[in-house]
Design a protein around this motif. Structure first.
Motif, short mmCIF file in Angstrom:
data_model
loop_
_atom_site.label_atom_id
_atom_site.label_comp_id
_atom_site.label_asym_id
_atom_site.label_seq_id
_atom_site.Cartn_x
_atom_site.Cartn_y
_atom_site.Cartn_z
N VAL A 149 0.93 -1.12 0.00
CA VAL A 149 -0.07 0.16 -0.06
C VAL A 149 1.04 1.24 0.12
O VAL A 149 0.37 2.34 -0.66
N GLN A 201 -3.30 6.10 -0.75
CA GLN A 201 -3.30 5.18 0.55
C GLN A 201 -4.50 5.51 1.49
O GLN A 201 -4.78 4.64 1.94
N TYR A 222 -7.37 3.04 1.55
CA TYR A 222 -7.00 1.75 2.13
C TYR A 222 -6.79 1.73 3.49
O TYR A 222 -6.89 0.83 4.20
#
Length: 271
Positions: free
Chosen positions: A207, A215, A218
């Protein structure tokens, strides 16, 4: 006894109300101590702390298990002393109970004052502690669970942000890192999807190879130190109320013990 002596003896008898109230107070205190101690000892034997002493030393000698053992042990001993002292009207045990409870109260008060005075230093220590735990994330299961709980509860990642996970050998973004978790974060950093019934432990993989805006879709990108400060500010009244409540219970216990000691001494003086 003459009638006058009998009336005088009755006037200075031990208060049953105080005696059994203190006994009940300490039974609860003792049982809570036994529970904490039992949890600590069970966790200590389950993971074999003594065989893993090197990893504990690397973390500055701290292990969450010892917190349960020490707190539980102190509560167990004080509760036991208070119970026996109240039931047997033993002034020595009652004095031991009240003096130690007073000492704990004084230490808590001192800690509260020092926390306010040295809040910047404590913030630095919290940052240092989290970063140390990040480095040793896979070395100790209890500390791993602790940091996962912290990141999930406060919706945060790392001390100041996700890039703090570069400190860990499994998650860092160095070119020669062979780990599958390279440039990732633990699952506890991930934004939970309400539609998912099963926890995806691989949600943080790769990620950090994405941009910061991507980012945020998530994972949580705020650091735990900042989130903890914000949580304290939002819940200041509740936190203060809990500490005041604990302090009042301790003062109440000390007063009951001292009252019972006075009653016992007064009865003995009239024998």
């Amino acid at each position: 006894f003459s009638r006058k002596q009998h009336q005088l003896f009755k006037a200075v008898e031990v208060s049953c109300c105080v005696k059994y109230f203190l006994f009940g107070f300490n039974i609860i205190f003792w049982l809570l101590g036994a529970a904490f101690l039992g949890i600590g000892l069970w966790a200590w034997t389950e993971k074999g702390v003594l065989s893993n002493m090197a990893s504990i030393t690397d973390l500055g000698g701290f292990d969450p298990v010892w917190l349960f053992i020490v707190v539980g042990g102190v509560m167990f001993i004080l509760g036991f002393a208070g119970c026996i002292g109240a039931l047997r009207e033993n002034t020595l045990l009652l004095k031991f109970f009240s003096v130690f409870l007073g000492l704990i109260f004084f230490l808590e008060l001192t800690a509260g004052i020092l926390t306010f005075v040295f809040k910047d230093w404590i913030k630095d220590q919290l940052n240092f502690f989290i970063n140390n735990n990040v480095k040793a994330y896979r070395d100790d299961i209890d500390l791993q669970n602790l940091i996962d709980f912290t990141q999930e509860y406060w919706s945060c990642c790392g001390a100041h942000g996700p890039n703090d996970w570069n400190l860990n050998i499994y998650f860092n973004c160095t070119e020669f890192n062979p780990s599958r978790e390279r440039c990732g974060v633990p699952f506890s950093c991930c934004v939970k999807d309400p539609a998912e019934d099963v926890l995806n432990t691989q949600c943080g993989y790769d990620v950090r190879l994405q941009g910061e805006l991507d980012q945020q879709k998530y994972i949580h990108t705020k650091g735990c130190v900042g989130q903890f400060e914000r949580w304290l500010q939002d819940n200041l009244i509740i936190v203060a109320g809990v500490f005041v409540g604990i302090a009042l219970l301790q003062i109440f216990g000390i007063c009951l013990a001292q009252n019972l000691v006075s009653d016992v001494k007064a009865v003995k003086a009239n024998w």
